[in-house]
Design a protein around this motif. Structure first.
Motif, mmCIF file in Angstrom:
data_model
loop_
_atom_site.group_PDB
_atom_site.id
_atom_site.type_symbol
_atom_site.label_atom_id
_atom_site.label_comp_id
_atom_site.label_asym_id
_atom_site.label_seq_id
_atom_site.Cartn_x
_atom_site.Cartn_y
_atom_site.Cartn_z
ATOM 1 N N ARG A 59 33.676 36.319 40.351
ATOM 2 C CA ARG A 59 34.977 35.812 40.751
ATOM 3 C C ARG A 59 35.109 35.695 42.262
ATOM 4 N NH1 ARG A 59 38.883 39.199 36.656
ATOM 5 N NH2 ARG A 59 37.765 38.559 34.789
ATOM 6 N N TYR B 243 36.946 48.964 41.632
ATOM 7 C CA TYR B 243 36.795 49.243 43.067
ATOM 8 C C TYR B 243 37.430 50.589 43.407
ATOM 9 C CZ TYR B 243 36.071 44.202 42.874
ATOM 10 O OH TYR B 243 35.614 42.941 42.551
ATOM 11 N N PRO C 4 42.290 40.871 35.023
ATOM 12 C CA PRO C 4 42.205 40.566 36.449
ATOM 13 C C PRO C 4 41.630 41.731 37.263
ATOM 14 C CG PRO C 4 44.466 41.013 35.816
ATOM 15 C CD PRO C 4 43.666 41.012 34.557
ATOM 16 N N GLU C 5 40.948 41.366 38.348
ATOM 17 C CA GLU C 5 40.433 42.409 39.248
ATOM 18 C C GLU C 5 41.472 42.776 40.298
ATOM 19 O OE1 GLU C 5 36.434 41.380 40.639
ATOM 20 O OE2 GLU C 5 35.968 40.628 38.642
ATOM 21 N N ILE C 6 42.320 41.805 40.660
ATOM 22 C CA ILE C 6 43.496 42.143 41.478
ATOM 23 C C ILE C 6 44.584 42.484 40.477
ATOM 24 C CG2 ILE C 6 45.187 41.343 43.164
ATOM 25 C CD1 ILE C 6 43.138 39.326 44.157
ATOM 26 N N LEU D 151 43.183 46.567 44.086
ATOM 27 C CA LEU D 151 41.960 46.221 43.365
ATOM 28 C C LEU D 151 41.839 47.252 42.258
ATOM 29 C CD1 LEU D 151 39.453 45.401 46.241
ATOM 30 C CD2 LEU D 151 40.934 43.888 44.927
ATOM 31 N N PHE E 150 42.049 50.909 46.535
ATOM 32 C CA PHE E 150 42.255 49.883 47.556
ATOM 33 C C PHE E 150 43.573 49.184 47.268
ATOM 34 C CE2 PHE E 150 37.509 49.748 47.825
ATOM 35 C CZ PHE E 150 37.377 49.892 49.199
ATOM 36 N N TYR E 151 44.559 49.397 48.106
ATOM 37 C CA TYR E 151 45.820 48.680 47.940
ATOM 38 C C TYR E 151 45.785 47.378 48.728
ATOM 39 C CZ TYR E 151 48.359 52.138 45.278
ATOM 40 O OH TYR E 151 48.779 52.953 44.263
ATOM 41 N N ILE E 152 46.410 46.356 48.137
ATOM 42 C CA ILE E 152 46.518 45.058 48.808
ATOM 43 C C ILE E 152 47.913 44.934 49.406
ATOM 44 C CG2 ILE E 152 46.570 42.573 48.432
ATOM 45 C CD1 ILE E 152 44.391 43.130 46.278
ATOM 46 N N HIS F 59 50.255 45.731 44.584
ATOM 47 C CA HIS F 59 48.981 45.206 44.087
ATOM 48 C C HIS F 59 47.806 45.963 44.665
ATOM 49 C CE1 HIS F 59 51.750 41.876 43.304
ATOM 50 N NE2 HIS F 59 50.964 41.626 42.276
ATOM 51 N N THR G 68 43.461 40.587 51.600
ATOM 52 C CA THR G 68 42.858 41.676 52.370
ATOM 53 C C THR G 68 43.373 43.017 51.865
ATOM 54 O OG1 THR G 68 44.610 41.467 53.986
ATOM 55 C CG2 THR G 68 42.552 40.347 54.482
ATOM 56 N N GLU H 126 42.453 34.443 41.052
ATOM 57 C CA GLU H 126 41.039 34.741 40.795
ATOM 58 C C GLU H 126 40.415 33.541 40.105
ATOM 59 O OE1 GLU H 126 40.475 38.491 38.795
ATOM 60 O OE2 GLU H 126 42.273 39.331 39.717
#
Ligand SMILES: [Zn+2]
Lengths: 803, 349
Positions: free
Chosen positions: A582, B200, B134-136, B169, B161-163, B167, A540, A593
């Protein structure tokens, strides 16, 4: 930064058309987002002098004025502004005038009285609300000084100017001032700007000795104060007001206007305090403390954060350093003595404070991107002088230097050959020297190749040789660079093996008649968990924009359902959609992912037609697509389909797809959506599948060993069986395969019946068995024997009867 | 009746019978009746035996002549009948060819993917390797390795966007640059790569903003890469996508990971550079950002910036699609209305 062309003329001798100049600046230095000529579209606006002003007999708010507009007779104009009065010099739109919005002004009657024009407010001639002085915001504009009646208003209001909008990148904050802009434009047009120095003759008593000042060097390496006494607050003269509003700043009073003007001129933000704020002659710059509060000039009350930098009078906070002053310390109508502040604050702390308190000001924007350390004193001196000239102030002797840390100049060394090597040019040392001359950056030649550039503090963006290369490149002109291609040893371009497989999957899906979609990775927490066999912890985001973009999807189908909903709401009811992309999870504490592929079907397998040769989408059609896909990917063996359950899928119409007992996905009907909140989905039957490509791609083995087409004929036999309903096709097929011998090539179901013609609890299935010997012609005897074996085995194992 | 009379009559009746046979079957019956083994001509031949030889010969000639005549006529008649019959059948098979055909559902590639594939092929042809990332992404690769330390003002340029604290996006495809630089072995040759993918940003979705979009990153690093090489490469990309007749310009810009940094504009395709609403009356449309790789980025990846250098560029695939096809609303790429998607089928290549 809005840069006035007319103001630039103070520094440079400009002859160029402003738009052509803007294009040059864009190509060489700073992108000019727009060039605006405020008087464009306006017509017949002149200065008027109100000779008389009477109340309108039939109105309680209208006035009838006689206005001298430089003609033989004054004009009679009816005016509804509350602030209209005799003796004012005002903006008059004559008969035939054009005002903002291309509106035409005509002679006419207002409540029975002839009106030969209109007296205008600034907004009516195109000024934006946020620059109009508050005093005239709800009425007509009144010139603060007499002007020639009938002369046009554009020059007096600064509307004959051209305003160049400098779209300044974070590294070029040095151009966030008129002086900085003048250096930049000067370099572009090869002129040295006239930058004035300032000498102050102080005329008041020494004031600094009795004061105490404390400031952390890290928070405020420079912190200077000056005291100006006996100021008379008033409106600024028109020339100063026009410069401010052309720069997008609202004129307020002469003291505040001077601080803003000096900031625009030098880039140094200034603040003016009412001197009574510091009655105990103490000033302090420190971190905020928990529990402290401050009411800002904007009247917002903030909770001070320990990371904020604050100004105090030794007792309480009087301002949020570099961002905004306090309401109680602000210059007001009763102010007589003013304390001017000129400082350098820590950029990162100011940036964070401005963000924290959602209060990015012109001052904080400059502090956070850096300012010229060599302008701190000059700025406070100019402000002092202006307050003497415009507000009759007295400049008290001395500057209170709480901190005044100098910043040493940087020297950057590089070589002509390195510059040419990076740019692909053949510039000579003298050409490069000339470029730095234009930039007013002192250059020393160490030898034929080596050069050293001393960087003044007004160019704090230059640190390393690459920065000098950029200066050379842009002044030399990107247009003048020769376009070439890299000359390199051979490199082998291409996709990675994984990409080749992803591309193949997409290609086959498209061949199956599916439209490719791209859906959002972020979705709601509910949707993110749908269509996964065993949902893992979600990924999230910390500050979601809204509840439907909170979590990263764990399946592609959830996005395809969104796409279906969008389409069905628009009467697009024939949908064959896929996505390859993904999905994400946070399994075992790691962000993961996975490449997936999924498809969604609504409506018919083929476009409906007048011949009715089409089928509604059903389980077996979609399963067939999975089979075709896997077959096209080279996966034919060991694929099995077992009834199973997936969140969001129909519990008795869903199959888990396994390859060699490893689950790779599922296919089936989506859970009927009649209970759904989504009206568009309520009546739709949707089928789909989702595949985990991480499991499938390793099974895709490129490279085919060619086999000749069979030379010998095959023999087909049909076999009709009656069995218990609960016996599955998979069981029958595996029994046939186990017993039919080595020549069995293929078994296919060709008929299925469980209707009224058959005993209850039974069903009838017909299979076609194809036998082939690749090396010889098969005989009937061999096939008959194989069929006998099959039949015997089916009877024994599954209780099948042969029809 | 004497034989001459019979021949004469048969000639008349036979012709009539052949002519009046309306079907192939009737015609066949006529043929049998006239020329079959028990047909009339045969009968006459049998009857000839009874008459004197002088007349017999004469009759014989007449009968032969008549047989030839019948054969020919039957033949002509048969052909005519067959032709007529075929014509009749074809007429019966007539279709209304204006009724619609049954189209087959063809799949369509997404328009953003069309551009991605096109550019990938273009760069692969020039020796670029396609690389994914990677997207993350970690803050380390998305920012720090790219010369964007914490509190760098340029981080404001991208709302991220921080997770968690480390980390996010990825807000750009550039972290793939850093990852690839770190891994590349320059002993094995120059680095030439592109990296397409999703990115993102914390933007509210509207006609011109999307919280998700696609970028393509490019990077070339070796010993002798020049800014001229960058200019040449970017010009060929722009002309490949937007047409050979487009003019291009480079202007200074700022990215923390390149120095010098530039943006490229192409002359407005809508007004050809004269100025219009599409280009905000400038005549130019910004298409991508680029620059010479910042020495810090090379050093961060353990590469000696005194020896190696290169260029990098980043372009928006959505933006390219918007510009190339005149798409008015970026959300159209993500709402996936099939009527929107399917119009690009003809653009696939
Ligand atoms: Zn245009």
């Amino acid at each position: 930064m809005l840069v006035s062309y007319n103001w630039l003329q103070d520094f440079l001798d400009l002859h160029e058309d402003p738009k052509a100049l803007a294009e040059k600046i864009t190509r060489t230095g700073i992108e000019i987002a727009s060039t605006v000529h405020p008087m464009t579209g306006l017509k017949k606006l002149v200065v008027g002098h109100i000779l008389s002003c009477e109340k309108h007999p039939d109105s309680d708010h209208l006035h009838i004025t006689q206005v001298d507009v430089g003609e033989e007779k004054p004009l009679q104009i009816v005016c509804g502004a509350p602030n209209v009065a005799k003796g004012q010099y005002v903006i008059v739109a004559l008969h035939g005038a054009r005002i903002a919005g291309n509106e035409k002004i005509k002679r006419g009657k207002i409540r029975g009285v002839v009106s030969e024009g209109m007296i205008c407010g600034l907004q009516e001639i195109g000024f934006s609300d946020h620059v109009v002085p508050k005093k005239v915001a709800n009425g007509i504009f009144v010139f603060p000084e007499p002007l020639e009646p009938g002369s046009d208003v554009y020059h007096a209001l600064g509307m004959d100017d051209y305003i160049l909008d400098f779209d300044i990148t974070p590294n070029r904050a040095d151009t966030s001032s008129m002086e900085g802009a003048a250096f930049e434009v000067g370099a572009i047009i090869d002129q040295t700007p006239k930058i004035e120095e300032c000498t102050v003759k102080e005329d008041g008593p020494e004031w600094t000795q009795s004061w105490q000042g404390h400031a952390d060097l890290k928070l405020a390496p420079k912190y200077l104060l000056r005291r100006i006494s006996n100021v008379k607050l008033a409106d600024s003269p028109l020339w100063l007001q026009t410069r401010l509003w052309n720069a997008g700043i609202r004129p307020i009073n002469n003291v505040v206007d001077v601080t803003n003007y000096v900031m625009l001129l030098t880039g140094q933000p200034m603040h003016a305090y009412d001197a009574t704020t510091f009655a105990n002659q103490t000033v302090e710059v420190r971190h905020g403390r928990k529990g402290e509060k401050l009411k800002l000039i904007s009247q917002d009350e903030i909770d001070v954060d320990p990371d904020d930098v604050v100004i105090t009078n030794g007792d309480h906070i009087v301002g949020l350093a570099g961002v905004m002053g306090g309401f109680d310390s602000e210059v007001n109508d009763h102010t007589t003595d003013v304390i001017l502040e000129s400082a350098v604050f820590d950029p990162a702390l100011i940036r964070k404070a401005a963000l924290r308190h959602a209060n990015r000001t012109a001052a904080s924007a400059r502090f956070e991107k850096g300012i010229n350390w060599d302008n701190t004193e000059k700025a406070i001196d100019i402000a002092a002088l202006m307050l003497r000239n415009l507000a009759s102030g007295r400049i008290d002797a001395g500057i209170l230097r709480v901190n005044d840390q100098p910043k040493p100049l940087k020297a950057i060394k590089t070589t002509v050959s390195h510059i040419n090597h990076v740019l692909g040019t053949q510039l000579t040392v003298s050409e490069i020297t000339h470029i730095f001359d234009r930039l007013n950056l002192p250059l020393k030649r160490e030898d034929d190749d080596q050069i050293q550039v001393t960087v003044p503090n007004r160019r704090w963006d230059l640190f390393i040789p690459a920065d000098l290369i950029e200066e050379v490149a842009r002044i030399y002109g990107y247009d003048n660079l020769k376009s070439t291609q890299p000359v390199l040893p051979q490199t082998h371009g291409g996709y990675s093996p994984v990409e080749i497989k992803q591309r193949r999957v997409r290609e086959v899906l498209q061949q199956l008649g599916l439209d490719e979609t791209i859906n959002y990775s972020l979705t709601s927490t509910e949707k993110a968990k749908l269509f996964t066999q065993d949902p893992n912890p979600l990924v999230t985001v910390q500050w979601p924009m809204n509840s439907s973009r909170v979590a990263l999807r764990q399946s592609l189908l959830s996005g395809l359902v969104d796409a279906a909903s969008y389409n069905l709401a628009r009467q697009n009811s024939e949908l064959h959609l896929f996505e390859q992309g993904r999905v994400f999870n946070h399994a075992q504490g790691h962000y993961q992912e996975y490449e997936h592929a999924a498809a969604l079907y609504v409506g018919h397998t083929q476009p409906t037609n007048w011949q009715h040769i089409d089928h509604e989408v059903d389980f077996y059609g979609v399963k067939g697509q999975v089979v075709s896909l896997l077959t096209a990917l080279g996966i034919k063996e060991n694929v099995s389909y077992e009834a199973g359950q997936i969140a969001g899928m129909h519990p008795t119409r869903t199959a888990i797809i396994k390859i060699s007992d490893v689950t790779v996905g599922f296919v089936g009907m989506l859970l009927p959506q009649y209970q759904s909140q989504d009206k568009a989905l309520r009546n739709a039957e949707m089928y789909g599948f989702e595949l985990d490509l991480e499991k499938i791609m390793p099974l895709m083995k490129p490279g085919v060993k060619a086999q000749p087409a069979p030379k010998f004929p095959s023999i087909e036999r049909d076999l009709s069986l009656i069995l218990d309903k609960k016996v599955s096709n998979a069981q029958i097929i595996s029994a046939i395969k186990a017993s039919a011998g080595k020549y069995l090539q293929q078994v296919t179901v060709i008929d299925h019946y469980d209707g009224v013609q058959i005993e209850h609890g039974k069903k009838s299935l017909t299979y076609k068995l194809t036998f082939l010997n690749k090396k010889a012609t098969l005989t009937d005897d061999i096939v008959n024997h194989a069929m006998d074996e099959v039949i015997e085995s089916l009877k024994q194992q599954l209780g099948a009867q042969v029809r | 009746m004497d034989l001459f009379e019979r021949v004469k009559q048969l000639r008349k009746e036979g012709a009539k019978a052949i002519e009046s046979a309306a079907t192939e079957k009737k015609l066949d019956e006529v043929r049998v009746k006239l020329m079959g083994r028990k047909g009339e001509l045969t009968e006459i031949l049998h009857a000839m035996k009874e008459i004197d030889p002088q007349h017999r010969r004469e009759i014989g000639q007449e009968v032969n002549q008549l047989r030839d005549q019948f054969t020919e006529r039957l033949d002509v008649s048969k052909k005519a009948l067959v032709k007529k019959m075929v014509e009749q059948r074809l007429e019966n098979e007539r279709l209304d060819v204006t009724l619609p055909g049954r189209p087959v559902s063809l799949g369509t590639k997404h328009v953003v993917r069309i551009l991605q594939d096109d550019l990938e092929r273009f760069f692969i042809g020039m020796g670029y390797q396609v690389v994914q990332g990677p997207e993350i992404e970690s803050e380390h690769y998305n920012f720090e390795m790219l010369n964007l330390p914490k509190d760098h003002p340029a981080r404001d340029m991208q709302a991220t966007f921080y997770i968690d604290d480390d980390h996010l996006l990825r807000s750009q495809t550039s972290p793939v640059q850093a990852r690839t630089l770190e891994k590349h072995d320059f002993k094995k040759g120059p680095l030439k790569m592109i990296s397409p993918g999703k990115v993102y940003r914390r933007d509210d979705d509207d006609a011109t903003h999307s919280h998700q979009f696609a970028q393509m990153e490019g990077l070339v690093v070796d010993r002798h890469i020049t800014m001229g090489d960058l200019k040449g490469t970017l010009e060929s990309v722009a002309k490949h996508v937007f047409g050979q007749d487009r003019e291009t310009r480079l202007r200074p810009s700022y990215f923390p990971f390149t120095e010098p940094s530039v943006e490229m504009d192409v002359s407005c395709f809508n007004c050809d550079g004269k100025g219009c609403a599409v280009c905000k009356y400038t005549g130019w449309i910004e298409v991508l950002g680029a620059g010479m790789v910042h020495p810090n980025v090379l050093e961060n990846a353990g590469i000696d910036s005194n020896i190696y250098g290169g260029f990098a560029f980043g372009l928006g695939l959505d933006r390219f699609a918007i510009l190339k096809y005149g798409v008015g609303d970026i959300r159209d790429f993500y709402t996936n209305d099939v009527r929107f998607l399917e119009q690009f089928r003809q653009e696939e290549n």
